[in-house]
Design a protein around this motif. Structure first.
Motif, PDB file in Angstrom:
ATOM      1  N   SER A   1       0.828  -1.208   0.000  1.00 52.77           N
ATOM      2  CA  SER A   1       0.000   0.000   0.000  1.00 52.77           C
ATOM      3  C   SER A   1       0.861   1.256   0.000  1.00 52.77           C
ATOM      4  O   SER A   1       0.597   2.217  -0.738  1.00 52.77           O
ATOM      5  CB  SER A   1      -0.928   0.025   1.214  1.00 52.77           C
ATOM      6  OG  SER A   1      -1.856  -1.018   1.146  1.00 52.77           O
ATOM      7  N   PHE A   2       1.892   1.256   0.848  1.00 57.61           N
ATOM      8  CA  PHE A   2       2.806   2.393   0.909  1.00 57.61           C
ATOM      9  C   PHE A   2       3.527   2.568  -0.426  1.00 57.61           C
ATOM     10  O   PHE A   2       3.625   3.686  -0.950  1.00 57.61           O
ATOM     11  CB  PHE A   2       3.813   2.186   2.041  1.00 57.61           C
ATOM     12  CG  PHE A   2       4.774   3.329   2.205  1.00 57.61           C
ATOM     13  CD1 PHE A   2       4.403   4.467   2.896  1.00 57.61           C
ATOM     14  CD2 PHE A   2       6.040   3.256   1.663  1.00 57.61           C
ATOM     15  CE1 PHE A   2       5.288   5.528   3.045  1.00 57.61           C
ATOM     16  CE2 PHE A   2       6.937   4.306   1.809  1.00 57.61           C
ATOM     17  CZ  PHE A   2       6.559   5.441   2.501  1.00 57.61           C
ATOM     18  N   ASP A   3       4.008   1.474  -0.988  1.00 55.12           N
ATOM     19  CA  ASP A   3       4.692   1.539  -2.279  1.00 55.12           C
ATOM     20  C   ASP A   3       3.776   2.080  -3.369  1.00 55.12           C
ATOM     21  O   ASP A   3       4.205   2.875  -4.211  1.00 55.12           O
ATOM     22  CB  ASP A   3       5.221   0.165  -2.681  1.00 55.12           C
ATOM     23  CG  ASP A   3       6.407  -0.280  -1.848  1.00 55.12           C
ATOM     24  OD1 ASP A   3       7.005   0.566  -1.143  1.00 55.12           O
ATOM     25  OD2 ASP A   3       6.721  -1.485  -1.878  1.00 55.12           O
ATOM     26  N   ASN A   4       2.508   1.671  -3.359  1.00 55.95           N
ATOM     27  CA  ASN A   4       1.552   2.170  -4.344  1.00 55.95           C
ATOM     28  C   ASN A   4       1.340   3.675  -4.193  1.00 55.95           C
ATOM     29  O   ASN A   4       1.258   4.405  -5.188  1.00 55.95           O
ATOM     30  CB  ASN A   4       0.215   1.440  -4.220  1.00 55.95           C
ATOM     31  CG  ASN A   4       0.293   0.006  -4.682  1.00 55.95           C
ATOM     32  OD1 ASN A   4       1.172  -0.370  -5.443  1.00 55.95           O
ATOM     33  ND2 ASN A   4      -0.632  -0.806  -4.209  1.00 55.95           N
ATOM     34  N   LEU A   5       1.260   4.144  -2.948  1.00 55.11           N
ATOM     35  CA  LEU A   5       1.100   5.571  -2.701  1.00 55.11           C
ATOM     36  C   LEU A   5       2.312   6.335  -3.219  1.00 55.11           C
ATOM     37  O   LEU A   5       2.171   7.353  -3.901  1.00 55.11           O
ATOM     38  CB  LEU A   5       0.888   5.832  -1.205  1.00 55.11           C
ATOM     39  CG  LEU A   5       0.810   7.299  -0.791  1.00 55.11           C
ATOM     40  CD1 LEU A   5      -0.391   7.984  -1.437  1.00 55.11           C
ATOM     41  CD2 LEU A   5       0.746   7.405   0.727  1.00 55.11           C
ATOM     42  N   MET A   6       3.516   5.867  -2.905  1.00 55.17           N
ATOM     43  CA  MET A   6       4.726   6.548  -3.361  1.00 55.17           C
ATOM     44  C   MET A   6       4.808   6.547  -4.883  1.00 55.17           C
ATOM     45  O   MET A   6       5.212   7.533  -5.499  1.00 55.17           O
ATOM     46  CB  MET A   6       5.979   5.884  -2.772  1.00 55.17           C
ATOM     47  CG  MET A   6       6.104   6.010  -1.266  1.00 55.17           C
ATOM     48  SD  MET A   6       6.108   7.709  -0.656  1.00 55.17           S
ATOM     49  CE  MET A   6       4.463   7.839   0.036  1.00 55.17           C
ATOM     50  N   LYS A   7       4.395   5.464  -5.492  1.00 54.68           N
ATOM     51  CA  LYS A   7       4.428   5.369  -6.955  1.00 54.68           C
ATOM     52  C   LYS A   7       3.509   6.407  -7.586  1.00 54.68           C
ATOM     53  O   LYS A   7       3.920   7.128  -8.501  1.00 54.68           O
ATOM     54  CB  LYS A   7       4.013   3.964  -7.401  1.00 54.68           C
ATOM     55  CG  LYS A   7       4.025   3.782  -8.896  1.00 54.68           C
ATOM     56  CD  LYS A   7       3.646   2.360  -9.288  1.00 54.68           C
ATOM     57  CE  LYS A   7       3.645   2.192 -10.786  1.00 54.68           C
ATOM     58  NZ  LYS A   7       3.284   0.830 -11.176  1.00 54.68           N
ATOM     59  N   VAL A   8       2.288   6.504  -7.074  1.00 57.21           N
ATOM     60  CA  VAL A   8       1.354   7.452  -7.680  1.00 57.21           C
ATOM     61  C   VAL A   8       1.789   8.897  -7.426  1.00 57.21           C
ATOM     62  O   VAL A   8       1.663   9.752  -8.306  1.00 57.21           O
ATOM     63  CB  VAL A   8      -0.106   7.194  -7.227  1.00 57.21           C
ATOM     64  CG1 VAL A   8      -0.361   7.674  -5.814  1.00 57.21           C
ATOM     65  CG2 VAL A   8      -1.097   7.834  -8.186  1.00 57.21           C
TER      66      VAL A   8
END
Length: 97
Positions: free
Chosen positions: A8-15
């Motif tokens: 979830s954190f990685d997805n947030l940073m990616k976006v």
């Protein structure tokens, strides 16, 4: 911080890294965060910029309206953190794209 790193954190940073404009970024963060969270983040970044300029804790506290505890925390991150503030300050100053 390791507990924070997950999909979830990685997805947030990616976006966040893929947002194209300041206006899009502003809209996303307005929806994502509370006003207080946004104010706190803005104050922490301003504190980091002023520490980078060499201002004293008392001047920063007066100018930004943060406690010396917050300044100390930001300064600790500048000195011993992961380099995120330094990178952001370089981008802010136009020294890195």
């Amino acid at each position: 911080m390791q507990d924070l790193y997950n999909e979830s954190f990685d997805n947030l940073m990616k976006v966040i890294s893929m947002i194209d404009s300041q206006e899009e970024c502003r809209k996303f963060f307005e929806d994502l965060c509370t006003i207080k969270e946004l104010q706190d983040m803005a104050q922490r970044f301003e504190t980091a910029v002023l520490l980078d300029k060499g201002l004293s804790y008392s001047k920063i506290s007066q100018q930004v309206g943060v406690s010396t505890a917050t300044i100390t925390r930001v300064n600790r991150c500048l000195s011993y953190g992961s380099g995120g503030y330094e990178n952001a300050i370089m981008i802010y100053k136009g020294e890195k794209k």
